[in-house]
Design a protein around this motif. Structure first.
Motif, PDB file in Angstrom:
ATOM      1  N   ASP A  50       0.845  -1.193  -0.053  1.00 16.34           N
ATOM      2  CA  ASP A  50      -0.202   0.109   0.046  1.00 16.34           C
ATOM      3  C   ASP A  50       0.925   1.487   0.024  1.00 16.34           C
ATOM      4  O   ASP A  50       0.504   2.320  -0.836  1.00 16.34           O
ATOM      5  N   LEU A  51       1.968   1.183   0.800  1.00 20.21           N
ATOM      6  CA  LEU A  51       2.670   2.475   0.642  1.00 20.21           C
ATOM      7  C   LEU A  51       3.569   2.606  -0.524  1.00 20.21           C
ATOM      8  O   LEU A  51       3.435   3.942  -0.901  1.00 20.21           O
ATOM      9  N   ALA A  52       3.909   1.590  -1.417  1.00 18.93           N
ATOM     10  CA  ALA A  52       4.516   1.545  -2.374  1.00 18.93           C
ATOM     11  C   ALA A  52       3.552   2.216  -3.510  1.00 18.93           C
ATOM     12  O   ALA A  52       3.855   3.165  -4.192  1.00 18.93           O
ATOM     13  N   PHE A  53       2.267   1.658  -3.603  1.00 13.52           N
ATOM     14  CA  PHE A  53       1.443   2.418  -4.417  1.00 13.52           C
ATOM     15  C   PHE A  53       1.015   3.679  -4.177  1.00 13.52           C
ATOM     16  O   PHE A  53       0.931   4.566  -5.202  1.00 13.52           O
ATOM     17  N   HIS A  54       1.075   4.149  -2.920  1.00 17.08           N
ATOM     18  CA  HIS A  54       0.724   5.441  -2.607  1.00 17.08           C
ATOM     19  C   HIS A  54       1.881   6.273  -3.099  1.00 17.08           C
ATOM     20  O   HIS A  54       1.373   7.492  -3.596  1.00 17.08           O
ATOM     21  N   GLN A  55       3.160   6.091  -2.990  1.00 19.91           N
ATOM     22  CA  GLN A  55       4.263   6.765  -3.607  1.00 19.91           C
ATOM     23  C   GLN A  55       4.179   6.949  -4.864  1.00 19.91           C
ATOM     24  O   GLN A  55       4.310   7.893  -5.540  1.00 19.91           O
ATOM     25  N   ARG A  60       2.863   9.810 -10.110  1.00 21.67           N
ATOM     26  CA  ARG A  60       2.013   9.784 -11.242  1.00 21.67           C
ATOM     27  C   ARG A  60       1.251  11.210 -11.166  1.00 21.67           C
ATOM     28  O   ARG A  60       1.277  11.967 -12.472  1.00 21.67           O
ATOM     29  N   ALA A  61       0.565  11.484 -10.054  1.00 23.78           N
ATOM     30  CA  ALA A  61      -0.086  12.886 -10.148  1.00 23.78           C
ATOM     31  C   ALA A  61       0.854  14.136 -10.256  1.00 23.78           C
ATOM     32  O   ALA A  61       0.235  15.011 -10.810  1.00 23.78           O
ATOM     33  N   THR A  62       2.041  13.973  -9.845  1.00 19.88           N
ATOM     34  CA  THR A  62       2.623  15.012  -9.743  1.00 19.88           C
ATOM     35  C   THR A  62       3.424  15.317 -11.351  1.00 19.88           C
ATOM     36  O   THR A  62       3.586  16.544 -11.930  1.00 19.88           O
ATOM     37  N   TYR A  63       3.687  13.954 -11.945  1.00 18.17           N
ATOM     38  CA  TYR A  63       4.142  14.182 -13.362  1.00 18.17           C
ATOM     39  C   TYR A  63       3.502  13.126 -14.167  1.00 18.17           C
ATOM     40  O   TYR A  63       3.822  11.943 -14.339  1.00 18.17           O
ATOM     41  N   PRO A  64       2.042  13.713 -14.631  1.00 16.91           N
ATOM     42  CA  PRO A  64       1.458  12.920 -15.532  1.00 16.91           C
ATOM     43  C   PRO A  64       1.895  12.459 -16.759  1.00 16.91           C
ATOM     44  O   PRO A  64       1.497  11.286 -17.131  1.00 16.91           O
ATOM     45  N   ASN A  65       2.865  13.008 -17.345  1.00 16.19           N
ATOM     46  CA  ASN A  65       3.386  12.637 -18.744  1.00 16.19           C
ATOM     47  C   ASN A  65       4.432  11.438 -18.586  1.00 16.19           C
ATOM     48  O   ASN A  65       4.863  10.984 -19.398  1.00 16.19           O
ATOM     49  N   HIS A 189       2.095  -5.131 -10.314  1.00 16.75           N
ATOM     50  CA  HIS A 189       2.595  -6.027  -9.687  1.00 16.75           C
ATOM     51  C   HIS A 189       2.704  -5.139  -8.295  1.00 16.75           C
ATOM     52  O   HIS A 189       2.756  -3.781  -8.057  1.00 16.75           O
ATOM     53  N   TYR A 190       2.516  -5.712  -7.101  1.00 12.97           N
ATOM     54  CA  TYR A 190       2.773  -5.225  -5.816  1.00 12.97           C
ATOM     55  C   TYR A 190       4.402  -5.042  -5.498  1.00 12.97           C
ATOM     56  O   TYR A 190       5.046  -5.926  -6.240  1.00 12.97           O
ATOM     57  N   ALA A 191       4.562  -4.254  -4.704  1.00 15.70           N
ATOM     58  CA  ALA A 191       6.055  -4.183  -4.371  1.00 15.70           C
ATOM     59  C   ALA A 191       6.705  -5.441  -3.539  1.00 15.70           C
ATOM     60  O   ALA A 191       7.882  -5.576  -4.163  1.00 15.70           O
ATOM     61  N   THR A 192       6.084  -6.079  -3.026  1.00 20.57           N
ATOM     62  CA  THR A 192       6.487  -7.542  -2.617  1.00 20.57           C
ATOM     63  C   THR A 192       6.661  -8.427  -3.606  1.00 20.57           C
ATOM     64  O   THR A 192       7.545  -9.170  -3.676  1.00 20.57           O
ATOM     65  N   ASP A 193       6.057  -8.288  -4.776  1.00 19.31           N
ATOM     66  CA  ASP A 193       6.433  -9.144  -5.879  1.00 19.31           C
ATOM     67  C   ASP A 193       7.591  -8.738  -6.615  1.00 19.31           C
ATOM     68  O   ASP A 193       8.367  -9.673  -6.923  1.00 19.31           O
ATOM     69  N   VAL A 194       7.962  -7.643  -6.553  1.00 24.92           N
ATOM     70  CA  VAL A 194       9.237  -6.816  -7.367  1.00 24.92           C
ATOM     71  C   VAL A 194      10.298  -7.359  -6.542  1.00 24.92           C
ATOM     72  O   VAL A 194      11.171  -7.718  -7.199  1.00 24.92           O
ATOM     73  N   LEU A 195      10.045  -7.283  -5.182  1.00 25.48           N
ATOM     74  CA  LEU A 195      11.187  -7.369  -4.459  1.00 25.48           C
ATOM     75  C   LEU A 195      11.752  -8.826  -4.446  1.00 25.48           C
ATOM     76  O   LEU A 195      12.753  -9.303  -4.442  1.00 25.48           O
ATOM     77  N   ALA A 196      10.537  -9.585  -4.131  1.00 21.37           N
ATOM     78  CA  ALA A 196      10.790 -11.234  -4.328  1.00 21.37           C
ATOM     79  C   ALA A 196      11.449 -11.552  -5.668  1.00 21.37           C
ATOM     80  O   ALA A 196      12.393 -12.372  -5.654  1.00 21.37           O
ATOM     81  N   GLY A 197      10.990 -10.885  -6.768  1.00 21.59           N
ATOM     82  CA  GLY A 197      11.481 -11.006  -8.011  1.00 21.59           C
ATOM     83  C   GLY A 197      12.983 -10.607  -8.119  1.00 21.59           C
ATOM     84  O   GLY A 197      13.777 -11.538  -8.794  1.00 21.59           O
ATOM     85  N   PHE A 198      13.391  -9.623  -7.591  1.00 20.06           N
ATOM     86  CA  PHE A 198      14.900  -9.078  -7.758  1.00 20.06           C
ATOM     87  C   PHE A 198      15.653 -10.394  -6.760  1.00 20.06           C
ATOM     88  O   PHE A 198      16.469 -10.826  -7.284  1.00 20.06           O
ATOM     89  N   ALA A 199      15.068 -10.623  -5.566  1.00 17.35           N
ATOM     90  CA  ALA A 199      15.770 -11.596  -4.752  1.00 17.35           C
ATOM     91  C   ALA A 199      16.027 -13.099  -5.423  1.00 17.35           C
ATOM     92  O   ALA A 199      17.016 -13.660  -5.472  1.00 17.35           O
TER      93      ALA A 199
END
Length: 225
Positions: A50-55, A60-65, A189-199
Motif C-alpha cells: 500500500d505504501l509503495a502504491f501510494h508513493q 504519477r499525479a505530480t508528473y502525469p506525462n 505488480h505489488y512491491a513485494t512481488d518486485v522485491l521477491a523477483g529481484f531476490a
C-alpha cells in the motif's frame, strides 16, 4: 591440532573477497525472498504494498506525462523482448567465439523464466485489481523483476569479468531495478512481488554461476588427465 589449524588457514586463504561478497549476497537474497513469502502469505500484510502504491500514485499525479515513458521502459523486460534477447544475444556471443558466455547468458534467461513460472504457480497470487496495464498471469514473484535481474545482471557480470567496466555494469543493474519499479508504478505488480523477483533472480544467477564454475573445473580436470 597443528594440522587442523593449517587446514583452516588454507581454507580461509581460498575465501577471496569475491567469494565472501557473493556468499553474503546469496544469503541475503535467499532470506529476503522467504521473509517476503511470510509477509504476504502468512501474515497477510499489505502495509509495504500500500505504501509503495501510494508513493507511485503521488509521483504519477505530480508528473502525469511520466506514464507514457514508464510504459515504454517496462517493455525491456517483457516476454517478447526477453525471448528475442535470450536467443539473439547468446547467438551473437557464440558467433564471436564466446561460447561459455553465450551459454551462461542463455541459461540465465531460460532458467529464470522457468523458475519464475514454477514459483508463480506455487504461490498463486493474483495481480492487483488496480492495474493501469492489465496483463494475464499470476503476480508473485514479478517476472519482469526476476528475469530482468537475470538478464541484465548476467550481462553486467560478463562485462565486469572480461572488460572491467564498472560503470556499464552499474548502469545495467540500475536499469534492471528501474524496470522492476515500473511494474509497481503501473500497478501490475505489488512491491513485494518486485522485491521477491529481484531476490529470486539474484539467487538464480549465483547458483548458475557456481554450477558453471564447477562444470568448467571438471572439464579442465578431465582434459588434463
Amino acid at each position: 591440532m597443528k594440522k587442523l589449524t593449517e587446514r583452516l588457514l588454507a581454507l580461509l586463504g581460498l575465501l577471496t573477497v569475491e567469494i565472501v561478497l557473493v556468499g553474503v549476497m546469496f544469503l541475503g537474497a535467499f532470506v529476503l525472498f522467504f521473509y517476503l513469502t511470510r509477509v504476504v502469505f502468512v501474515e497477510h500484510s499489505a502495509r509495504l504494498d500500500d505504501l509503495a502504491f501510494h508513493q507511485m500514485d503521488a509521483l504519477r499525479a505530480t508528473y502525469p506525462n511520466l506514464t507514457t515513458w514508464v510504459r515504454r521502459l517496462t517493455f525491456f523486460a517483457s516476454a517478447p523482448f526477453l525471448t528475442a534477447t535470450g536467443i539473439l544475444l547468446p547467438g551473437f556471443l557464440a558467433w564471436q567465439k564466446r561460447r561459455h558466455e553465450a551459454l551462461e547468458l542463455f541459461l540465465a534467461v531460460l532458467g529464470s523464466s522457468i523458475l519464475n513460472q514454477l514459483l508463480k504457480n506455487h504461490f498463486h497470487r493474483l495481480r492487483p485489481e488496480t492495474a493501469l496495464l492489465p496483463q494475464p498471469g499470476l503476480s508473485f514473484p514479478s517476472g519482469h523483476a526476476m528475469i530482468g535481474v537475470a538478464l541484465y545482471g548476467c550481462a553486467a557480470w560478463l562485462l565486469w569479468r572480461h572488460g572491467r567496466h564498472p560503470v556499464w555494469s552499474a548502469l545495467l543493474i540500475t536499469w534492471a531495478v528501474i524496470i522492476g519499479l515500473t511494474r509497481i508504478y503501473l500497478h501490475v505488480h505489488y512491491a513485494t512481488d518486485v522485491l521477491a523477483g529481484f531476490a529470486a533472480g539474484l539467487v538464480w544467477l549465483i547458483l548458475l554461476r557456481a554450477a558453471l564454475r564447477l562444470w568448467e573445473r571438471k572439464q579442465l580436470t578431465m582434459s588434463s588427465e
